[in-house]
Write a protein that holds these residues in place. Structure first.
Motif, mmCIF file in Angstrom:
data_model
loop_
_atom_site.group_PDB
_atom_site.id
_atom_site.type_symbol
_atom_site.label_atom_id
_atom_site.label_comp_id
_atom_site.label_asym_id
_atom_site.label_seq_id
_atom_site.Cartn_x
_atom_site.Cartn_y
_atom_site.Cartn_z
ATOM 1 N N LEU A 8 14.952 6.275 37.139
ATOM 2 C CA LEU A 8 13.643 5.812 36.550
ATOM 3 C C LEU A 8 12.654 6.533 37.377
ATOM 4 C CD1 LEU A 8 13.819 2.113 36.038
ATOM 5 C CD2 LEU A 8 11.983 3.795 34.987
ATOM 6 N N GLU A 9 12.891 6.712 38.756
ATOM 7 C CA GLU A 9 11.541 7.148 39.515
ATOM 8 C C GLU A 9 11.387 8.565 39.230
ATOM 9 O OE1 GLU A 9 10.209 4.990 41.146
ATOM 10 O OE2 GLU A 9 8.831 6.290 42.260
ATOM 11 N N ALA A 10 12.772 9.418 39.074
ATOM 12 C CA ALA A 10 12.496 10.905 38.699
ATOM 13 C C ALA A 10 11.739 10.935 37.329
ATOM 14 C CB ALA A 10 13.822 11.572 38.668
ATOM 15 N N ALA A 11 12.017 10.134 36.392
ATOM 16 C CA ALA A 11 11.227 10.427 35.231
ATOM 17 C C ALA A 11 9.847 9.993 35.327
ATOM 18 C CB ALA A 11 11.905 9.234 34.200
ATOM 19 N N ARG A 12 9.471 8.922 36.082
ATOM 20 C CA ARG A 12 8.132 8.750 36.432
ATOM 21 C C ARG A 12 7.545 10.134 37.175
ATOM 22 N NH1 ARG A 12 7.985 2.655 38.579
ATOM 23 N NH2 ARG A 12 8.355 1.678 36.433
ATOM 24 N N LEU A 13 8.060 10.561 37.967
ATOM 25 C CA LEU A 13 7.746 11.638 38.832
ATOM 26 C C LEU A 13 7.379 12.979 37.685
ATOM 27 C CD1 LEU A 13 9.670 11.502 41.983
ATOM 28 C CD2 LEU A 13 7.158 11.700 41.726
ATOM 29 N N ASP A 14 8.299 13.120 36.917
ATOM 30 C CA ASP A 14 8.207 14.266 35.698
ATOM 31 C C ASP A 14 6.824 13.887 34.987
ATOM 32 O OD1 ASP A 14 10.648 15.158 36.581
ATOM 33 O OD2 ASP A 14 11.482 15.160 34.532
ATOM 34 N N ASP A 15 6.835 12.694 34.591
ATOM 35 C CA ASP A 15 5.676 12.199 33.660
ATOM 36 C C ASP A 15 4.522 12.343 34.366
ATOM 37 O OD1 ASP A 15 7.455 11.681 31.757
ATOM 38 O OD2 ASP A 15 7.458 9.669 31.824
ATOM 39 N N VAL A 16 4.215 12.005 35.609
ATOM 40 C CA VAL A 16 2.916 11.930 36.312
ATOM 41 C C VAL A 16 2.642 13.195 36.743
ATOM 42 C CG1 VAL A 16 1.729 10.940 38.281
ATOM 43 C CG2 VAL A 16 3.193 9.418 36.978
ATOM 44 N N PHE A 17 3.644 14.007 37.406
ATOM 45 C CA PHE A 17 3.185 15.401 37.531
ATOM 46 C C PHE A 17 2.755 16.078 36.248
ATOM 47 C CE2 PHE A 17 5.528 14.960 41.845
ATOM 48 C CZ PHE A 17 4.370 15.167 42.469
ATOM 49 N N GLY A 18 3.675 15.971 35.382
ATOM 50 C CA GLY A 18 3.314 16.756 34.213
ATOM 51 C C GLY A 18 1.871 16.108 33.471
ATOM 52 N N ALA A 19 1.592 14.860 33.835
ATOM 53 C CA ALA A 19 0.356 14.475 33.195
ATOM 54 C C ALA A 19 -0.802 15.190 34.272
ATOM 55 C CB ALA A 19 0.017 13.303 33.474
ATOM 56 N N LEU A 20 -0.684 15.419 35.577
ATOM 57 C CA LEU A 20 -1.796 15.868 36.421
ATOM 58 C C LEU A 20 -1.666 17.501 36.340
ATOM 59 C CD1 LEU A 20 -0.994 13.745 39.495
ATOM 60 C CD2 LEU A 20 -2.654 13.403 37.669
ATOM 61 N N ALA A 21 -0.765 18.027 35.436
ATOM 62 C CA ALA A 21 -0.875 19.563 35.450
ATOM 63 C C ALA A 21 -1.789 20.132 34.465
ATOM 64 C CB ALA A 21 0.544 19.978 35.307
ATOM 65 N N ASP A 22 -2.733 19.578 33.862
ATOM 66 C CA ASP A 22 -3.605 19.693 32.877
ATOM 67 C C ASP A 22 -4.955 19.415 33.401
ATOM 68 O OD1 ASP A 22 -4.003 20.375 29.713
ATOM 69 O OD2 ASP A 22 -5.444 19.232 30.571
ATOM 70 N N LEU B 13 -4.013 23.850 40.974
ATOM 71 C CA LEU B 13 -3.463 22.314 40.741
ATOM 72 C C LEU B 13 -2.511 22.580 39.483
ATOM 73 C CD1 LEU B 13 -6.677 20.493 41.529
ATOM 74 C CD2 LEU B 13 -4.648 20.305 42.694
ATOM 75 N N ASP B 14 -2.966 23.155 38.555
ATOM 76 C CA ASP B 14 -2.105 23.088 37.276
ATOM 77 C C ASP B 14 -0.843 23.893 37.561
ATOM 78 O OD1 ASP B 14 -4.341 22.628 35.959
ATOM 79 O OD2 ASP B 14 -4.474 24.088 34.440
ATOM 80 N N ASP B 15 -0.736 24.694 38.432
ATOM 81 C CA ASP B 15 0.393 25.496 38.579
ATOM 82 C C ASP B 15 1.382 24.331 39.634
ATOM 83 O OD1 ASP B 15 -0.284 27.667 37.070
ATOM 84 O OD2 ASP B 15 -0.878 29.019 38.987
ATOM 85 N N VAL B 16 0.723 23.764 40.613
ATOM 86 C CA VAL B 16 1.548 23.208 41.475
ATOM 87 C C VAL B 16 2.136 21.953 41.023
ATOM 88 C CG1 VAL B 16 1.565 21.732 43.673
ATOM 89 C CG2 VAL B 16 0.515 24.140 43.747
ATOM 90 N N PHE B 17 1.161 21.179 40.063
ATOM 91 C CA PHE B 17 1.636 19.859 39.387
ATOM 92 C C PHE B 17 2.437 20.254 38.421
ATOM 93 C CE2 PHE B 17 -2.503 17.768 40.728
ATOM 94 C CZ PHE B 17 -1.842 16.693 41.542
ATOM 95 N N GLY B 18 2.657 21.335 37.717
ATOM 96 C CA GLY B 18 3.480 21.868 36.789
ATOM 97 C C GLY B 18 4.887 22.123 37.463
#
Lengths: 122, 122
Positions: A8-22, B13-18
């Motif tokens: 669960l935690e890993a999935a959240r990290l994927d999602d949140v970091f993915g969201a912040l990558a834009d 930020l894009d890169d690192v979060f990605g």
DNA sequence: CCTATACTTAGCCGAGTGGCAAAGTATTCA
DNA sequence: TGAATACTTTGCCACTCGGCTAAGTATAGG
């Protein structure tokens, strides 16, 4: 948007970091940090079309970083700060590793499976 | 991997979060937090094939989160912690926006309480 | 020298992301 | 009622991501 079965935690990290990558999504988070706002308000600061912008809003909502409600013809968006805590938690975990202590802070911050005797790295 | 012309910080930020949005890459960062390691060492903890794994290594290197050197037939990887600082910076910025003064990690992580008049949800 | 090791290169693939335009729906306002 | 507003839905497209296999290169060891 990462579909894990167990971690669960890993999935959240994927999602949140993915969201912040834009940048558009980070911008939305920044704006909502000052208080709730309508989709139109938020979109006004972005050069893209509304449908495109809406995708980002839905992404953020799906990830749990924001929540929205429809008021009449307006959709109001608000930040869910607590979801960002997973980022802090992850960073704290890394620092704990660097500093050679893989214990309390990490345990506390990543409290998903606290009854698991640490052992997963390598 | 986002190629901005002007907004350097946003691009980072894009890169690192990605980079952090992937569990394999987070795992690598975690492992390298304990010290340098070869690609083979790192890959051993991952179920994927080496070429696939190498893509992640190169991704991390391109983003500046790690650096690598070839020693004989072995490629040694090491963490570049300072790049992670942009994440801290962004989080601090957000906190500055919505709380104005809090900067202690523990408090932030635990702060689901809302003694702040500006927000009604959460 | 020969072989095993440790990557490396090349190419392919399906899914997801991020953008667009056009047309539709639901409210609000005059 | 009719028009303007604020999304929403639909469909399309290019590109990246994350994985694979197969084959290649360069050391290290015997």
């Amino acid at each position: 948007m990462a579909k894990y079965s167990g971690a669960l935690e890993a999935a959240r990290l994927d999602d949140v970091f993915g969201a912040l990558a834009d940048p558009t999504r980070r911008s939305v988070i920044g704006q909502l940090g000052r208080g709730p706002a309508s989709v139109g308000d938020l979109a006004r600061s972005s050069p893209m079309t509304l449908p495109s912008f809406m995708k980002h809003i839905r992404y953020l909502e799906a990830v749990g970083l924001i929540h929205t409600t429809k008021e009449g013809r307006v959709r109001r968006c608000a930040l869910d700060r607590e979801r960002l805590a997973v980022v802090d938690g992850w960073l704290a975990e890394q620092r704990a590793i660097w500093e050679g202590r893989t214990d309390r802070l990490e345990q506390f911050v990543t409290s998903t499976d606290a009854n698991d005797p640490r052992q997963e790295h390598v």
